[in-house]
Design an enzyme around this catalytic site. Sequence first.
Site, PDB file in Angstrom:
ATOM      1  CE1 TYR A  86      17.723  81.308 156.930  1.00 28.90           C
ATOM      2  CE2 TYR A  86      17.116  81.201 159.254  1.00 28.90           C
ATOM      3  CZ  TYR A  86      18.053  81.443 158.273  1.00 28.90           C
ATOM      4  OH  TYR A  86      19.324  81.804 158.619  1.00 28.90           O
ATOM      5  CE1 TYR A 140      17.736  88.269 155.597  1.00 31.35           C
ATOM      6  CE2 TYR A 140      16.247  90.143 155.859  1.00 31.35           C
ATOM      7  CZ  TYR A 140      16.835  89.163 155.059  1.00 31.35           C
ATOM      8  OH  TYR A 140      16.494  89.070 153.734  1.00 31.35           O
TER       9      TYR A 140
HETATM   10  C1  LIG Z   1      13.354  83.668 162.012  1.00 32.55           C
HETATM   11  C2  LIG Z   1      14.109  83.839 160.716  1.00 32.55           C
HETATM   12  C3  LIG Z   1      15.422  84.238 160.749  1.00 32.55           C
HETATM   13  C4  LIG Z   1      16.113  84.406 159.543  1.00 32.55           C
HETATM   14  N1  LIG Z   1      17.425  84.783 159.613  1.00 32.55           N
HETATM   15  C5  LIG Z   1      18.108  84.933 158.470  1.00 32.55           C
HETATM   16  C6  LIG Z   1      19.490  85.304 158.521  1.00 32.55           C
HETATM   17  O1  LIG Z   1      20.077  85.488 159.603  1.00 32.55           O
HETATM   18  N2  LIG Z   1      20.133  85.454 157.341  1.00 32.55           N
HETATM   19  C7  LIG Z   1      19.512  85.242 156.125  1.00 32.55           C
HETATM   20  O2  LIG Z   1      20.163  85.418 155.086  1.00 32.55           O
HETATM   21  N3  LIG Z   1      18.218  84.880 156.062  1.00 32.55           N
HETATM   22  C8  LIG Z   1      17.508  84.737 157.200  1.00 32.55           C
HETATM   23  N4  LIG Z   1      16.197  84.386 157.132  1.00 32.55           N
HETATM   24  C9  LIG Z   1      15.565  84.257 155.794  1.00 32.55           C
HETATM   25  C10 LIG Z   1      15.104  85.659 155.342  1.00 32.55           C
HETATM   26  O3  LIG Z   1      14.056  86.100 156.187  1.00 32.55           O
HETATM   27  C11 LIG Z   1      14.558  85.702 153.914  1.00 32.55           C
HETATM   28  O4  LIG Z   1      13.588  84.702 153.768  1.00 32.55           O
HETATM   29  C12 LIG Z   1      15.658  85.496 152.869  1.00 32.55           C
HETATM   30  O5  LIG Z   1      16.652  86.502 152.980  1.00 32.55           O
HETATM   31  C13 LIG Z   1      15.036  85.571 151.454  1.00 32.55           C
HETATM   32  O6  LIG Z   1      14.361  86.780 151.295  1.00 32.55           O
HETATM   33  P1  LIG Z   1      14.406  87.543 149.895  1.00 32.55           P
HETATM   34  O7  LIG Z   1      13.489  88.710 149.990  1.00 32.55           O
HETATM   35  O8  LIG Z   1      15.810  87.788 149.499  1.00 32.55           O
HETATM   36  O9  LIG Z   1      13.824  86.468 148.909  1.00 32.55           O
HETATM   37  P2  LIG Z   1      12.341  86.491 148.272  1.00 32.55           P
HETATM   38  O10 LIG Z   1      12.283  87.610 147.286  1.00 32.55           O
HETATM   39  O11 LIG Z   1      11.357  86.487 149.408  1.00 32.55           O
HETATM   40  O12 LIG Z   1      12.299  85.095 147.572  1.00 32.55           O
HETATM   41  C14 LIG Z   1      12.905  84.850 146.305  1.00 32.55           C
HETATM   42  C15 LIG Z   1      12.806  83.379 145.982  1.00 32.55           C
HETATM   43  O13 LIG Z   1      13.729  82.632 146.770  1.00 32.55           O
HETATM   44  C16 LIG Z   1      13.080  81.692 147.611  1.00 32.55           C
HETATM   45  N5  LIG Z   1      13.740  81.785 148.928  1.00 32.55           N
HETATM   46  C17 LIG Z   1      13.393  82.557 149.956  1.00 32.55           C
HETATM   47  N6  LIG Z   1      14.264  82.405 150.972  1.00 32.55           N
HETATM   48  C18 LIG Z   1      15.174  81.527 150.590  1.00 32.55           C
HETATM   49  C19 LIG Z   1      16.312  80.977 151.226  1.00 32.55           C
HETATM   50  N7  LIG Z   1      16.708  81.321 152.472  1.00 32.55           N
HETATM   51  N8  LIG Z   1      17.037  80.076 150.506  1.00 32.55           N
HETATM   52  C20 LIG Z   1      16.659  79.743 149.233  1.00 32.55           C
HETATM   53  N9  LIG Z   1      15.576  80.254 148.599  1.00 32.55           N
HETATM   54  C21 LIG Z   1      14.846  81.128 149.263  1.00 32.55           C
HETATM   55  C22 LIG Z   1      11.635  82.140 147.661  1.00 32.55           C
HETATM   56  O14 LIG Z   1      10.768  81.039 147.874  1.00 32.55           O
HETATM   57  C23 LIG Z   1      11.444  82.769 146.299  1.00 32.55           C
HETATM   58  O15 LIG Z   1      11.197  81.798 145.337  1.00 32.55           O
HETATM   59  C24 LIG Z   1      15.487  84.182 158.301  1.00 32.55           C
HETATM   60  C25 LIG Z   1      14.155  83.770 158.283  1.00 32.55           C
HETATM   61  C26 LIG Z   1      13.489  83.578 159.464  1.00 32.55           C
HETATM   62  C27 LIG Z   1      12.077  83.104 159.413  1.00 32.55           C
END
Ligand SMILES: Cc1cc2nc3c(=O)[nH]c(=O)nc-3n(C[C@H](O)[C@H](O)[C@H](O)COP(=O)(O)OP(=O)(O)OC[C@H]3O[C@@H](n4cnc5c(N)ncnc54)[C@H](O)[C@@H]3O)c2cc1C
Length: 416
Positions: free
Chosen positions: A416, A206
Amino acid sequence: MNAPAEHANIARQHLIDPEICIRCNTCEEICPVDAITHDNLNYVVKFDVCNGCLACISPCPTGAIDSWRNVEKAVPYTLEEQFTWDVLPDTRELDQFEAGIVSGPAGETPAEVQQITDVATAGHGGPALAPWSASHPYINLYGPTNPVTATVTGNYRLTDADASSDIHHVVLDFGSTPFPVLEGQSIGIIPPGVDEKGKPHLLRMYSVASPREGERPHHNNLSLTVKRVTEDHEGKPARGVASSYVCDLKKGDKVQVTGPYGSTFLMPNNPGSSIMMICTGTGSAPMRAMTERRRRRMELKEGGDLILFFGARSPGELPYFGPLQKLPKDFIDINFAFSRVPGEPKMYVQDRIRERADKVFAMLMDDNAYIYICGLKGMEAGVVEAFRDICRARGADWDTLRPQLLAKGRFHIETY
Ligand SMILES: Cc1cc2nc3c(=O)[nH]c(=O)nc-3n(C[C@H](O)[C@H](O)[C@H](O)COP(=O)(O)OP(=O)(O)OC[C@H]3O[C@@H](n4cnc5c(N)ncnc54)[C@H](O)[C@@H]3O)c2cc1C
Ligand code: SF4
Ligand code: SF4
């Protein structure tokens, strides 16, 4: 171990992902030095010919071309090996070494963080450089085996109650444990519990949304902007593990944090430097951090323009920047693009960028202006196309300019 000097024998090898490549031949035609060739199975890159000019990256319709691995210079993957691949080789320990110089008592970048970061920054076509005047970041102070425990001191919903996205502003306090971060860096959060295979959850990254001195200055804290994932990238219902966990945190809850991460998506510090910020949704987190840093130093009158292009479905879905609209126009030039306002035409960030073509071009050509793109991966292509058209209309060539921006630490992508 992050000192690049110790790894002068490491090179970034340009590869093509055979799983994604559709064998359309575009890259082979476009490569100015004939570094790409193919057999009847795979398209491959000649290590000793490719000079990393990146001309092939944006025309590739699939992104397959944008694949990179660190290798020992003396033993790159050979053409013969590449011709046999069905999939790209896994990342290895070598891939953990970052470009860019960092300082501090840091550990190694965890492999999972390196993989996530490679995907998030793939739009560069390789490692980026930080602006020359960026402060030196600390990275990898805490890893998955030695995370730091932070305490939640605030969590509130940023988006309107009836908005389709549920985005939270979460404040974490590190007490007396050192956790130095700079604007543009990110942290890892390890959700508690185990996945469906019974393994502990992997960390999620994040972006930090507060400036270096903290959300509440001098209290060793930081803030995050987290969107609850309720559907996957294809729009099918899905419950995000980490984002649900973070959005549901209560004041006083303890959270396992790793990081900080990122040594290149950093803001310039030299007075007079300008910043162009292009974001959608939670991609606003680092933009908020940078804007806050500048806002808190406003009275120093250091100069430099701030311009923001911010895409959201509607005003109710905007995290932050509502309050920032009250800032003086000569401090930040804000351009919103709303794609789902009833009765209004759909606007995307690239549409607003095109509207401001003269200003955008002036900043692209200004060596003291730095460009940051953060948010959903899908936004990248449209933004780059807008840059390309703006350049072309003014007699410049985006594909020539882009490597120059990268070499000067002026172009940064995290999607992302
Ligand atoms: C460098 C970096 C910075 C980031 N900063 C932020 C931030 O500031 N705020 C933020 O909210 N997130 C941010 N993210 C994204 C975050 O790391 C997670 O990927 C996101 O919160 C989803 O994780 P989860 O465990 O909730 O979903 P998961 O349980 O990992 O995934 C559930 C399902 O949703 C899909 N999915 C995953 N991510 C997303 C998405 N973003 N949109 C739609 N579908 C998705 C997956 O493919 C999967 O099918 C960042 C990612 C990176 C690489
Ligand atoms: S980056 Fe440049 S040299 Fe390398 S394969 Fe692509 S076009 Fe050729
Ligand atoms: S342009 Fe992309 S998809 Fe087409 S051959 Fe090259 S790598 Fe493969």
